[in-house]
Motif scaffolding. Sequence first.
Motif, PDB file in Angstrom:
ATOM      1  N   GLY A  37      32.694  -6.729  29.917  1.00  0.00           N
ATOM      2  CA  GLY A  37      33.770  -5.758  29.827  1.00  0.00           C
ATOM      3  C   GLY A  37      34.952  -6.097  30.702  1.00  0.00           C
ATOM      4  O   GLY A  37      36.004  -5.464  30.595  1.00  0.00           O
ATOM      5  N   GLU A  38      34.766  -7.101  31.579  1.00  0.00           N
ATOM      6  CA  GLU A  38      35.796  -7.494  32.537  1.00  0.00           C
ATOM      7  C   GLU A  38      36.327  -6.268  33.286  1.00  0.00           C
ATOM      8  O   GLU A  38      37.535  -6.111  33.512  1.00  0.00           O
ATOM      9  CB  GLU A  38      36.915  -8.261  31.817  1.00  0.00           C
ATOM     10  N   VAL A  39      35.378  -5.395  33.654  1.00  0.00           N
ATOM     11  CA  VAL A  39      35.694  -4.173  34.391  1.00  0.00           C
ATOM     12  C   VAL A  39      35.990  -4.545  35.844  1.00  0.00           C
ATOM     13  O   VAL A  39      35.165  -5.197  36.499  1.00  0.00           O
ATOM     14  CB  VAL A  39      34.515  -3.173  34.317  1.00  0.00           C
ATOM     15  N   THR A  40      37.136  -4.143  36.351  1.00  0.00           N
ATOM     16  CA  THR A  40      37.562  -4.590  37.682  1.00  0.00           C
ATOM     17  C   THR A  40      36.683  -4.040  38.806  1.00  0.00           C
ATOM     18  O   THR A  40      36.416  -4.734  39.783  1.00  0.00           O
ATOM     19  CB  THR A  40      39.034  -4.199  37.933  1.00  0.00           C
ATOM     20  N   ASN A  41      36.258  -2.801  38.698  1.00  0.00           N
ATOM     21  CA  ASN A  41      35.412  -2.204  39.742  1.00  0.00           C
ATOM     22  C   ASN A  41      33.963  -2.110  39.266  1.00  0.00           C
ATOM     23  O   ASN A  41      33.294  -1.096  39.452  1.00  0.00           O
ATOM     24  CB  ASN A  41      35.941  -0.829  40.151  1.00  0.00           C
ATOM     25  N   ALA A  42      33.489  -3.186  38.652  1.00  0.00           N
ATOM     26  CA  ALA A  42      32.165  -3.189  38.017  1.00  0.00           C
ATOM     27  C   ALA A  42      31.044  -2.841  38.995  1.00  0.00           C
ATOM     28  O   ALA A  42      30.130  -2.088  38.655  1.00  0.00           O
ATOM     29  CB  ALA A  42      31.906  -4.554  37.383  1.00  0.00           C
ATOM     30  N   LYS A  43      31.109  -3.362  40.213  1.00  0.00           N
ATOM     31  CA  LYS A  43      30.049  -3.112  41.190  1.00  0.00           C
ATOM     32  C   LYS A  43      30.010  -1.636  41.586  1.00  0.00           C
ATOM     33  O   LYS A  43      28.941  -1.009  41.617  1.00  0.00           O
ATOM     34  CB  LYS A  43      30.257  -3.981  42.433  1.00  0.00           C
ATOM     35  N   THR A  44      31.181  -1.070  41.852  1.00  0.00           N
ATOM     36  CA  THR A  44      31.255   0.339  42.226  1.00  0.00           C
ATOM     37  C   THR A  44      30.794   1.238  41.093  1.00  0.00           C
ATOM     38  O   THR A  44      30.055   2.208  41.307  1.00  0.00           O
ATOM     39  CB  THR A  44      32.708   0.710  42.606  1.00  0.00           C
ATOM     40  N   LEU A  45      31.209   0.908  39.862  1.00  0.00           N
ATOM     41  CA  LEU A  45      30.798   1.701  38.707  1.00  0.00           C
ATOM     42  C   LEU A  45      29.289   1.600  38.483  1.00  0.00           C
ATOM     43  O   LEU A  45      28.641   2.619  38.205  1.00  0.00           O
ATOM     44  CB  LEU A  45      31.533   1.236  37.448  1.00  0.00           C
ATOM     45  N   ALA A  46      28.740   0.417  38.610  1.00  0.00           N
ATOM     46  CA  ALA A  46      27.294   0.243  38.423  1.00  0.00           C
ATOM     47  C   ALA A  46      26.513   1.122  39.396  1.00  0.00           C
ATOM     48  O   ALA A  46      25.541   1.789  39.018  1.00  0.00           O
ATOM     49  CB  ALA A  46      26.922  -1.223  38.614  1.00  0.00           C
ATOM     50  N   GLU A  47      26.945   1.122  40.638  1.00  0.00           N
ATOM     51  CA  GLU A  47      26.282   1.955  41.641  1.00  0.00           C
ATOM     52  C   GLU A  47      26.461   3.434  41.309  1.00  0.00           C
ATOM     53  O   GLU A  47      25.546   4.244  41.510  1.00  0.00           O
ATOM     54  CB  GLU A  47      26.843   1.630  43.031  1.00  0.00           C
ATOM     55  N   GLY A  48      27.654   3.789  40.792  1.00  0.00           N
ATOM     56  CA  GLY A  48      27.910   5.178  40.410  1.00  0.00           C
ATOM     57  C   GLY A  48      27.026   5.631  39.263  1.00  0.00           C
ATOM     58  O   GLY A  48      26.560   6.780  39.239  1.00  0.00           O
ATOM     59  N   ILE A  49      26.770   4.750  38.304  1.00  0.00           N
ATOM     60  CA  ILE A  49      25.896   5.080  37.171  1.00  0.00           C
ATOM     61  C   ILE A  49      24.471   5.307  37.647  1.00  0.00           C
ATOM     62  O   ILE A  49      23.808   6.271  37.244  1.00  0.00           O
ATOM     63  CB  ILE A  49      25.946   3.955  36.110  1.00  0.00           C
ATOM     64  N   VAL A  50      23.994   4.430  38.527  1.00  0.00           N
ATOM     65  CA  VAL A  50      22.632   4.575  39.059  1.00  0.00           C
ATOM     66  C   VAL A  50      22.490   5.888  39.824  1.00  0.00           C
ATOM     67  O   VAL A  50      21.483   6.602  39.694  1.00  0.00           O
ATOM     68  CB  VAL A  50      22.276   3.373  39.960  1.00  0.00           C
ATOM     69  N   SER A  51      23.507   6.218  40.603  1.00  0.00           N
ATOM     70  CA  SER A  51      23.482   7.466  41.363  1.00  0.00           C
ATOM     71  C   SER A  51      23.518   8.681  40.431  1.00  0.00           C
ATOM     72  O   SER A  51      22.765   9.650  40.613  1.00  0.00           O
ATOM     73  CB  SER A  51      24.668   7.503  42.337  1.00  0.00           C
ATOM     74  N   THR A  54      24.105  10.692  26.211  1.00  0.00           N
ATOM     75  CA  THR A  54      25.124  10.834  25.172  1.00  0.00           C
ATOM     76  C   THR A  54      26.443  10.222  25.620  1.00  0.00           C
ATOM     77  O   THR A  54      26.627   9.903  26.808  1.00  0.00           O
ATOM     78  CB  THR A  54      25.363  12.309  24.816  1.00  0.00           C
ATOM     79  N   ILE A  55      27.368  10.087  24.673  1.00  0.00           N
ATOM     80  CA  ILE A  55      28.697   9.576  24.991  1.00  0.00           C
ATOM     81  C   ILE A  55      29.387  10.483  26.008  1.00  0.00           C
ATOM     82  O   ILE A  55      30.008  10.012  26.961  1.00  0.00           O
ATOM     83  CB  ILE A  55      29.540   9.455  23.704  1.00  0.00           C
ATOM     84  N   ALA A  56      29.252  11.803  25.823  1.00  0.00           N
ATOM     85  CA  ALA A  56      29.865  12.749  26.764  1.00  0.00           C
ATOM     86  C   ALA A  56      29.274  12.597  28.157  1.00  0.00           C
ATOM     87  O   ALA A  56      30.001  12.677  29.161  1.00  0.00           O
ATOM     88  CB  ALA A  56      29.674  14.178  26.259  1.00  0.00           C
ATOM     89  N   ASP A  57      27.973  12.375  28.234  1.00  0.00           N
ATOM     90  CA  ASP A  57      27.330  12.166  29.536  1.00  0.00           C
ATOM     91  C   ASP A  57      27.931  10.959  30.246  1.00  0.00           C
ATOM     92  O   ASP A  57      28.231  11.012  31.455  1.00  0.00           O
ATOM     93  CB  ASP A  57      25.820  11.928  29.366  1.00  0.00           C
ATOM     94  N   LEU A  58      28.104   9.875  29.496  1.00  0.00           N
ATOM     95  CA  LEU A  58      28.627   8.652  30.106  1.00  0.00           C
ATOM     96  C   LEU A  58      30.092   8.810  30.488  1.00  0.00           C
ATOM     97  O   LEU A  58      30.515   8.389  31.574  1.00  0.00           O
ATOM     98  CB  LEU A  58      28.454   7.472  29.147  1.00  0.00           C
ATOM     99  N   LEU A  59      30.895   9.422  29.614  1.00  0.00           N
ATOM    100  CA  LEU A  59      32.311   9.613  29.922  1.00  0.00           C
ATOM    101  C   LEU A  59      32.506  10.481  31.163  1.00  0.00           C
ATOM    102  O   LEU A  59      33.451  10.267  31.934  1.00  0.00           O
ATOM    103  CB  LEU A  59      33.038  10.232  28.726  1.00  0.00           C
ATOM    104  N   ALA A  60      31.607  11.445  31.379  1.00  0.00           N
ATOM    105  CA  ALA A  60      31.697  12.301  32.562  1.00  0.00           C
ATOM    106  C   ALA A  60      31.535  11.483  33.839  1.00  0.00           C
ATOM    107  O   ALA A  60      32.116  11.813  34.879  1.00  0.00           O
ATOM    108  CB  ALA A  60      30.641  13.401  32.489  1.00  0.00           C
ATOM    109  N   VAL A  61      30.756  10.408  33.743  1.00  0.00           N
ATOM    110  CA  VAL A  61      30.597   9.506  34.895  1.00  0.00           C
ATOM    111  C   VAL A  61      31.795   8.578  35.003  1.00  0.00           C
ATOM    112  O   VAL A  61      32.368   8.395  36.087  1.00  0.00           O
ATOM    113  CB  VAL A  61      29.295   8.684  34.762  1.00  0.00           C
TER     114      VAL A  61
END
Length: 301
Positions: free
Chosen positions: A152-166, A175-182
């Motif tokens: 995805g060439e996401v610039t803050n990939a590490k921070t986002l990955a940690e945010g998803i795990v949290s 769901t899509i809404a669940d993911l977008l909320a994160v």
Amino acid sequence: MSEYHIPVLLQPSVEALVTDPNGTYADFTFGGGGHSRAIIEKLDKGRLFAFDQDQDAAEQAAKINFEGFTFIKSNFRFAKRYLKVYGVTALDGILADLGVSSHQFDEAERGFSIRFDAPLDMRMDREQPVSAADIIANYDATALHKMLGRYGEVTNAKTLAEGIVSARARKPIQTIADLLAVLEKFAPRFREYKYYAQVFQALRIEVNDEMGALRDMLHQAAELLKPGGRLVVLSYHSLEDRLVKNFINKGKFEGEVEKDIYGNDIKPFKALNRQVIEPSEEEIKMNNRARSAKMRVAVKI
């Protein structure tokens, strides 16, 4: 057909592909069948084998009435195996349109688009076991970081990955809404939708192993095509286009082209278009999803 999917670069791709009306061709990505139908119009006693792993595509293929047409419900990475079953070991041309079909984006329950709330699915073959929700639920932060950065060439990939795990530790992300909320907590201001698209692209590529399948397909194309046979590939993001470009120009995905003892390049293809072919402004106005398309054409040496 146009309601299901509008084929991109239809005439240029088919004209580049079909050199013999009695030849044998393969459409590696049938989708709604737009390219296949245009290929058939140019055939006389020729044959066309079409591949797609999506059941919806199989239903579209059943509507085609042409004696020389055969549909194979499979990922194109297995093309050589299936073609051998039909006694085909050499092709005059291969077309691969790597884009997700409009139908898949527009069917809410498929989970490809942020326009709808639906289960996080994204499987092109709905019989495969792993969905996008499974990846979000089970990948650790390191694996998510790698996926988001690479695909995805996401610039803050590490921070986002940690945010998803949290976030998933507090509530399942299904769901899509669940993911977008994160995602909205990490998206750059005024660039939210591009950010969401990058994350969804990364997930879709991972779910369907699109880059691995593309590598397999290109190797098989080199084996299946006759000398003088055409390879036509339409890609929609830089990761795909880079692989296709490198394989055509160098015969490999990374590094410099290898040479034989006489100094000749060792590679299976020669590029026919020096510059990448893109849709016209008129086509983009008619079909906005064509805007990122790039077409490369090569001939088997």
